[in-house]
Every structure is written in structure tokens, then in C-alpha cells.
Design a protein around this motif. Structure first.
Motif, short mmCIF file in Angstrom:
data_model
loop_
_atom_site.label_atom_id
_atom_site.label_comp_id
_atom_site.label_asym_id
_atom_site.label_seq_id
_atom_site.Cartn_x
_atom_site.Cartn_y
_atom_site.Cartn_z
N ARG A 100 0.74 -1.33 -0.11
CA ARG A 100 0.05 -0.06 -0.03
C ARG A 100 0.92 1.29 -0.13
NH1 ARG A 100 -2.89 -0.56 4.68
NH2 ARG A 100 -4.30 -2.19 3.70
N LEU A 101 1.84 1.33 0.84
CA LEU A 101 2.78 2.47 0.74
C LEU A 101 3.35 2.88 -0.63
CD1 LEU A 101 4.48 4.39 2.19
CD2 LEU A 101 6.00 2.73 3.05
N VAL A 102 3.72 1.56 -1.17
CA VAL A 102 4.42 1.54 -2.58
C VAL A 102 3.43 2.28 -3.53
CG1 VAL A 102 5.00 0.38 -4.52
CG2 VAL A 102 5.89 -0.44 -2.40
N ARG A 103 2.26 1.99 -3.57
CA ARG A 103 1.38 2.43 -4.36
C ARG A 103 0.97 3.99 -3.88
NH1 ARG A 103 -1.32 -2.35 -3.06
NH2 ARG A 103 -3.01 -1.31 -2.12
N ILE A 104 0.96 4.45 -2.62
CA ILE A 104 0.66 5.66 -2.11
C ILE A 104 1.83 6.49 -2.45
CG2 ILE A 104 -0.06 7.19 -0.43
CD1 ILE A 104 -2.42 5.67 -1.32
N ASP A 105 3.00 6.06 -2.40
CA ASP A 105 4.26 6.82 -2.63
C ASP A 105 4.05 7.00 -4.21
OD1 ASP A 105 6.82 7.95 -2.07
OD2 ASP A 105 7.57 6.27 -3.34
N HIS A 106 4.02 6.25 -4.88
CA HIS A 106 3.74 6.35 -6.39
C HIS A 106 2.51 7.72 -6.73
CE1 HIS A 106 4.52 5.44 -10.72
NE2 HIS A 106 3.09 5.24 -10.89
N LEU A 107 1.84 7.47 -6.38
CA LEU A 107 0.64 8.38 -6.72
C LEU A 107 0.85 9.70 -6.06
CD1 LEU A 107 -2.02 8.57 -7.81
CD2 LEU A 107 -3.28 7.98 -5.62
N ALA A 108 1.56 10.05 -4.89
CA ALA A 108 2.01 10.97 -4.27
C ALA A 108 3.08 11.59 -5.24
CB ALA A 108 2.60 11.01 -2.86
N THR A 109 3.98 10.84 -5.55
CA THR A 109 5.14 11.44 -6.53
C THR A 109 4.52 12.08 -7.61
OG1 THR A 109 6.95 9.74 -5.57
CG2 THR A 109 7.17 10.79 -8.02
N GLN A 110 3.57 11.44 -8.30
CA GLN A 110 2.78 11.92 -9.40
C GLN A 110 2.14 13.40 -9.13
OE1 GLN A 110 0.35 8.63 -10.58
NE2 GLN A 110 1.56 8.27 -12.40
N VAL A 124 4.09 14.74 7.05
CA VAL A 124 3.66 16.04 7.53
C VAL A 124 2.22 16.05 8.21
CG1 VAL A 124 2.82 18.39 7.07
CG2 VAL A 124 4.97 17.47 6.27
N SER A 125 1.84 16.10 9.48
CA SER A 125 0.69 15.97 10.21
C SER A 125 -0.31 16.66 9.13
CB SER A 125 0.70 16.49 11.52
OG SER A 125 -0.52 16.44 12.10
N GLN A 126 -1.61 16.33 9.05
CA GLN A 126 -2.66 16.80 8.09
C GLN A 126 -3.77 17.33 9.13
OE1 GLN A 126 -1.93 17.45 4.98
NE2 GLN A 126 0.13 16.28 5.27
N GLY A 127 -4.08 18.80 9.46
CA GLY A 127 -5.01 19.23 10.41
C GLY A 127 -6.48 18.55 9.83
N TRP A 128 -6.61 18.42 8.55
CA TRP A 128 -7.78 18.05 8.03
C TRP A 128 -8.17 16.56 8.43
CZ3 TRP A 128 -6.56 14.47 4.70
CH2 TRP A 128 -5.31 14.56 3.90
N ARG A 129 -7.31 15.84 8.68
CA ARG A 129 -7.58 14.52 9.00
C ARG A 129 -6.89 14.08 10.53
NH1 ARG A 129 -10.89 13.68 5.43
NH2 ARG A 129 -10.34 13.70 3.19
N GLY A 130 -7.48 15.12 11.18
CA GLY A 130 -7.33 14.76 12.78
C GLY A 130 -5.80 14.93 13.35
N PRO A 134 -0.16 11.15 6.62
CA PRO A 134 -0.70 10.46 5.70
C PRO A 134 0.15 9.05 5.92
CG PRO A 134 -0.30 12.45 4.68
CD PRO A 134 0.05 12.55 6.26
N LEU A 135 1.41 8.90 6.08
CA LEU A 135 2.01 7.76 6.37
C LEU A 135 1.43 6.82 7.58
CD1 LEU A 135 4.32 5.93 5.83
CD2 LEU A 135 5.68 7.35 7.70
N SER A 136 0.79 7.62 8.65
CA SER A 136 0.07 6.75 9.78
C SER A 136 -0.95 6.16 9.48
CB SER A 136 0.15 7.55 11.03
OG SER A 136 -0.70 8.65 10.86
N MET A 137 -1.91 6.91 8.52
CA MET A 137 -2.99 6.51 7.91
C MET A 137 -2.97 5.14 7.19
SD MET A 137 -4.88 10.23 7.63
CE MET A 137 -6.73 9.33 7.19
N LEU A 138 -1.75 4.97 6.52
CA LEU A 138 -1.62 3.77 5.71
C LEU A 138 -1.83 2.42 6.51
CD1 LEU A 138 0.84 5.17 3.15
CD2 LEU A 138 -1.43 5.10 2.84
N ASP A 142 -8.82 1.51 4.96
CA ASP A 142 -9.85 2.71 4.72
C ASP A 142 -8.82 4.03 4.81
OD1 ASP A 142 -12.04 1.44 4.45
OD2 ASP A 142 -12.61 1.54 6.51
N GLY A 143 -7.85 3.93 5.49
CA GLY A 143 -6.95 5.12 5.89
C GLY A 143 -6.36 5.35 4.65
N GLY A 144 -5.82 4.18 3.84
CA GLY A 144 -5.06 4.24 2.53
C GLY A 144 -5.90 4.89 1.40
N ALA A 145 -7.20 4.39 1.57
CA ALA A 145 -8.24 4.82 0.53
C ALA A 145 -8.44 6.30 0.70
CB ALA A 145 -9.41 3.98 0.71
N LEU A 146 -8.46 6.82 2.00
CA LEU A 146 -8.74 8.22 1.87
C LEU A 146 -7.40 8.89 1.55
CD1 LEU A 146 -11.23 9.42 3.61
CD2 LEU A 146 -9.44 9.78 5.54
#
Length: 160
Positions: A100-110, A124-130, A134-138, A142-146
Motif C-alpha cells: 500500500r505504501l508503494v502504491r501511495i508513494d507512487h501516486l503522491a510522487t505523480q 507531515v501532520s494533516q490538520g484536515w485528518r485529525g 498520511p504515512l500513519s493512515m496507511l 480505509d486510511g489508505g483509501a482516504l
């Protein structure tokens, strides 16, 4: 056996025989295979798992602490150290979180234009997600989907 899985296994065996992180490395081979494989092949890769020593490779590549990667993968750092010392494999569930981290990292790079920007954003802590990173949400599907939805919005203008 699927050619991608065969190449991944050969790269990982070469890595283990070479000792340490020289050469391609199990993590590097896995990352490449996850990004190029179809869903069925990714399932096969995840079932075959990664050696526990790959957690160290992930930590170095993402420039974050060993504990951060362990927390995202939902495995204690003590367990990873024990498994690494035994040259044992991670469980498929831990390996799936790393995929999941691989796929999200690739998408984030794009979405963000560079791997450095993507990896900084993941930490980086995201205020809009409590206040979670993003790394911890993976750690959860469901966190990865978000996170995937947020990145899709950045890439394609989709509403979150």
C-alpha cells in the motif's frame, strides 16, 4: 510461476546472498514488482512476503524512523528486529501494508511532482485528518483509501 514474481524472488535471493543492502535489495525488487504487476500478481507477491530486514530498507528510503515504518505496518519494532535476526519473513498482512505504501508513494510522487516532495508530504501532520500523517493512515485499508482520494483530487480535481 509468473515472471514478475520469479524476478522478484531472484532479486531477493541475490540480496540475501550478497548480505546487507548491497545490490537491488528485496525492498527495491518488491517495490518495482508492485508497481508493474497486475492485481493477481500483487496478491501472489504479498503472499510470498518480504524478509523482515526490508523494514530497514524502507526506513532508509523514506528517511523516517524505523518505529514510524513499523507503526504504519502495524508490527512492533522488537518483532521486526527478532525476525530480522532469524532471517525470517514478514507476515502477508504486514507485506500488504508495505505494498500500500508503494502504491501511495507512487501516486503522491505523480501528484506532487517529485519523490522528495511526496515523501515529505507523507510525514507531515494533516490538520484536515485529525492531525494524523498520511504515512500513519496507511496502517488501515480505509486510511489508505482516504489518502488515495486526496491524491486523486490533487491529480484530477476530484472532490474529496
Amino acid at each position: 510461476m509468473n515472471d514478475i514474481v520469479k524476478v522478484y524472488q531472484e532479486d531477493a535471493v541475490t540480496q540475501d546472498a550478497a548480505g546487507g543492502v548491497r545490490g537491488t535489495g528485496a525492498w527495491t525488487a518488491f517495490r518495482k514488482a508492485v508497481l508493474t504487476a497486475n492485481r493477481r500478481t500483487r496478491i501472489e507477491l504479498i503472499r510470498k512476503s518480504l524478509p523482515a530486514s526490508a523494514i530497514g530498507e524502507v526506513s532508509r528510503e523514506f528517511r523516517c524512523t524505523y518505529d514510524d515504518i513499523c507503526a504504519m505496518a502495524m508490527i512492533s519494532s522488537a518483532s521486526v528486529r527478532r525476525l530480522s535476526a532469524e532471517a525470517a519473513m514478514l507476515s502477508p498482512s504486514v507485506t500488504e501494508r508495505l505494498a500500500r505504501l508503494v502504491r501511495i508513494d507512487h501516486l503522491a510522487t505523480q501528484a506532487l511532482g517529485s519523490s522528495d516532495a511526496a515523501r515529505a508530504w507523507l510525514k507531515v501532520s494533516q490538520g484536515w485528518r485529525g492531525g494524523h500523517t498520511p504515512l500513519s493512515m496507511l496502517a488501515t485499508e480505509d486510511g489508505g483509501a482516504l489518502i488515495e482520494e486526496v491524491l486523486a483530487a490533487l491529480l484530477y480535481g476530484d472532490p474529496v
